[in-house]
Design an enzyme around this catalytic site. Structure first.
Site, PDB file in Angstrom:
ATOM      1  N   LYS A  65     -12.077 -50.788  50.243  1.00 42.43           N
ATOM      2  CA  LYS A  65     -11.425 -51.223  49.009  1.00 42.43           C
ATOM      3  C   LYS A  65     -11.320 -52.739  48.903  1.00 42.43           C
ATOM      4  O   LYS A  65     -11.698 -53.327  47.910  1.00 42.43           O
ATOM      5  CB  LYS A  65     -10.033 -50.602  48.902  1.00 42.43           C
ATOM      6  CG  LYS A  65     -10.032 -49.104  48.726  1.00 42.43           C
ATOM      7  CD  LYS A  65     -10.220 -48.708  47.285  1.00 42.43           C
ATOM      8  CE  LYS A  65     -10.650 -47.280  47.089  1.00 42.43           C
ATOM      9  NZ  LYS A  65      -9.653 -46.279  47.305  1.00 42.43           N
ATOM     10  N   HIS A  72       2.384 -49.605  36.606  1.00 41.58           N
ATOM     11  CA  HIS A  72       1.502 -49.464  35.447  1.00 41.58           C
ATOM     12  C   HIS A  72       2.256 -50.076  34.247  1.00 41.58           C
ATOM     13  O   HIS A  72       2.721 -49.368  33.364  1.00 41.58           O
ATOM     14  CB  HIS A  72       1.233 -47.971  35.233  1.00 41.58           C
ATOM     15  CG  HIS A  72       0.125 -47.638  34.295  1.00 41.58           C
ATOM     16  ND1 HIS A  72      -0.549 -48.585  33.555  1.00 41.58           N
ATOM     17  CD2 HIS A  72      -0.420 -46.444  33.961  1.00 41.58           C
ATOM     18  CE1 HIS A  72      -1.469 -47.970  32.812  1.00 41.58           C
ATOM     19  NE2 HIS A  72      -1.407 -46.678  33.044  1.00 41.58           N
ATOM     20  N   ARG A  76      -7.825 -42.678  28.899  1.00 40.14           N
ATOM     21  CA  ARG A  76      -7.148 -43.358  27.793  1.00 40.14           C
ATOM     22  C   ARG A  76      -6.839 -44.825  28.071  1.00 40.14           C
ATOM     23  O   ARG A  76      -6.943 -45.642  27.164  1.00 40.14           O
ATOM     24  CB  ARG A  76      -5.950 -42.568  27.292  1.00 40.14           C
ATOM     25  CG  ARG A  76      -4.797 -42.418  28.192  1.00 40.14           C
ATOM     26  CD  ARG A  76      -4.073 -41.130  27.897  1.00 40.14           C
ATOM     27  NE  ARG A  76      -4.746 -40.050  28.594  1.00 40.14           N
ATOM     28  CZ  ARG A  76      -4.813 -38.810  28.178  1.00 40.14           C
ATOM     29  NH1 ARG A  76      -4.269 -38.469  27.048  1.00 40.14           N
ATOM     30  NH2 ARG A  76      -5.428 -37.903  28.885  1.00 40.14           N
ATOM     31  N   THR A  77      -6.494 -45.158  29.307  1.00 39.29           N
ATOM     32  CA  THR A  77      -6.145 -46.558  29.563  1.00 39.29           C
ATOM     33  C   THR A  77      -7.375 -47.456  29.409  1.00 39.29           C
ATOM     34  O   THR A  77      -7.304 -48.531  28.806  1.00 39.29           O
ATOM     35  CB  THR A  77      -5.524 -46.711  30.972  1.00 39.29           C
ATOM     36  OG1 THR A  77      -4.389 -45.835  31.057  1.00 39.29           O
ATOM     37  CG2 THR A  77      -5.074 -48.127  31.234  1.00 39.29           C
ATOM     38  N   ARG A 124      -7.699 -51.485  37.403  1.00 38.18           N
ATOM     39  CA  ARG A 124      -7.074 -50.250  37.896  1.00 38.18           C
ATOM     40  C   ARG A 124      -7.687 -49.956  39.256  1.00 38.18           C
ATOM     41  O   ARG A 124      -8.907 -49.999  39.423  1.00 38.18           O
ATOM     42  CB  ARG A 124      -7.339 -49.085  36.950  1.00 38.18           C
ATOM     43  CG  ARG A 124      -6.984 -47.754  37.617  1.00 38.18           C
ATOM     44  CD  ARG A 124      -6.926 -46.612  36.657  1.00 38.18           C
ATOM     45  NE  ARG A 124      -5.773 -46.729  35.780  1.00 38.18           N
ATOM     46  CZ  ARG A 124      -5.289 -45.707  35.074  1.00 38.18           C
ATOM     47  NH1 ARG A 124      -5.867 -44.529  35.132  1.00 38.18           N
ATOM     48  NH2 ARG A 124      -4.250 -45.870  34.297  1.00 38.18           N
TER      49      ARG A 124
HETATM   50  C1  NCD Z   1      -1.124 -42.335  34.160  1.00 39.71           C
HETATM   51  C2  NCD Z   1      -1.774 -43.085  35.300  1.00 39.71           C
HETATM   52  O1  NCD Z   1      -2.978 -43.158  35.398  1.00 39.71           O
HETATM   53  O2  NCD Z   1      -1.004 -43.602  36.080  1.00 39.71           O
HETATM   54  N1  NCD Z   1      -1.957 -42.064  33.096  1.00 39.71           N
HETATM   55  C3  NCD Z   1      -2.320 -43.007  32.202  1.00 39.71           C
HETATM   56  O3  NCD Z   1      -2.392 -44.176  32.482  1.00 39.71           O
HETATM   57  N2  NCD Z   1      -2.552 -42.592  30.955  1.00 39.71           N
HETATM   58  C4  NCD Z   1      -0.407 -41.148  34.629  1.00 39.71           C
HETATM   59  C5  NCD Z   1      -1.192 -40.059  35.274  1.00 39.71           C
HETATM   60  O4  NCD Z   1      -2.341 -40.193  35.656  1.00 39.71           O
HETATM   61  O5  NCD Z   1      -0.592 -38.991  35.436  1.00 39.71           O
END
Ligand code: NCD
Length: 331
Positions: free
Chosen positions: A82, A134, A54-55, A104
């Site tokens: 990394k 985040h 989703r992100t 990310r």
């Molecule tokens: C979160 C993440 O990746 O930190 N999810 C997200 O961004 N939608 C939380 C998670 O992975 O549990």
């Protein structure tokens, strides 16, 4: 705002202004033409070294709705160390003219490294670095709470928000403790002792091991995913034990205030930290969080690009005028 690396980069005025811009942009979601020409010809790189659905999609949708060009890089399971792979990728993106990089990465501090390394002049937006932060998730959570509980305006002063679960591994929890605190909410963390971070006493929030007590009368509860992939040891006896003490069931959710809402950043482990009936129930705002994420990330991109060069204003007039216009040519 040159970069967005941490929720601590946002003072109250800045956070409010991003949320207000997002609210204006949200009106686009109901129109058939969802695009604004604001970032036409500008380039955004999406750099995802760690899994994300989703992100990544949300940033991509946000960039496209502002008419930017998007380069997406996903590098799961790279064998390069990394630091090196981050540097090489940054140099490549710099050469391609990316002005803003959304990153990310599994390593805490990766976004800071990128922003301050000299490898790239791009603005950097942290889309999750290890277990650290985040910030755009915290912004969309704050937006969702404000939208549901404060009629979309004003502040979160005095609202009681409970954050529950795998706090130890959660960058979502860290960013939310900071941002919700900045916005005036009273945050309480709940976790089993093994999943409560060391030094939590010095965080700007309350904490307890008693979920039922914390939920009583709360305005919002945010359930965190149990992040098995970051666990190198057994942090609790069994999934059943965990959900019995720290899972949100319909009966437990009744302890919330009548208007109390339930958030989860996704992906959800249904039956573990949240029962399916609560996840799909009337208090759940999980789907709103995803929808709001796009407007909030548009507002963040707008802000970060705005620090680099003049971008056109976004106000009701711009949104309204453009709605009548032609769909943007680029896909
Ligand atoms: C979160 C993440 O990746 O930190 N999810 C997200 O961004 N939608 C939380 C998670 O992975 O549990």
């Amino acid at each position: 705002m040159r970069h967005l690396l941490s929720a601590a980069d946002l003072d109250r005025d800045r956070a409010d202004s991003i949320l207000n811009t997002a609210a204006q942009l949200a009106t686009l979601q109901n129109r058939s033409v969802k695009k604004l020409p604001t970032l036409r010809g500008r380039t955004i790189a999406n750099l995802f070294f760690e899994d994300s659905t989703r992100t990544r999609l949300s940033f991509e949708a946000a960039a496209k709705r502002l008419s930017a060009d998007v380069i997406t890089f996903t590098a799961k399971g790279s064998s390069v160390s990394k630091g090196e792979s981050l540097k090489d990728t940054a140099l490549t993106l710099e050469a391609m003219g990316a002005e803003v990089v959304v990153v990310r990465h599994g390593a805490s501090g990766a976004a800071h490294r990128l922003a301050h390394s000299g490898w790239t002049q791009a603005g950097v937006i942290n889309a999750g670095d290890g277990t650290h932060e985040h910030p755009t998730q915290a912004l969309l959570d704050a937006y969702t709470i404000r939208d549901r509980l404060c009629a979309g305006a004003g502040n979160l002063d005095g609202l009681r928000v409970v954050i529950v679960g795998d706090v130890l591994h959660s960058r979502v929890a860290r960013s939310n403790v900071i941002l919700l605190g900045t916005l005036g909410a009273e945050v309480t963390l709940v976790a089993p002792p093994t999943l409560m971070p060391k030094g939590v006493e010095s965080w700007p929030c309350q904490y307890t091991y008693d979920l039922d007590e914390a939920l009583t009368g709360a305005d919002a509860v945010m359930m965190l995913r149990v992040q098995a992939e970051r666990m190198n040891a057994a942090y609790f006896p069994s999934a059943h034990e965990y959900s019995r003490s720290f899972g949100l069931t319909a009966a437990r959710a009744q302890r919330l205030a009548d208007h109390g809402i339930v958030l989860h950043p996704g992906p959800m482990n249904r039956g573990m930290e949240i029962s399916a009936d609560v996840a799909d129930g009337p208090r759940s705002v999980v789907v709103d969080q995803v929808t709001n994420g796009v407007s909030v990330r548009m507002a963040v991109l707008y802000e970060v690009f705005g620090a680099r060069a003049q971008v056109g204003a976004i106000g009701n007039a711009e949104v309204d005028n453009f709605i009548g216009g032609e769909p943007d040519a680029q896909g």
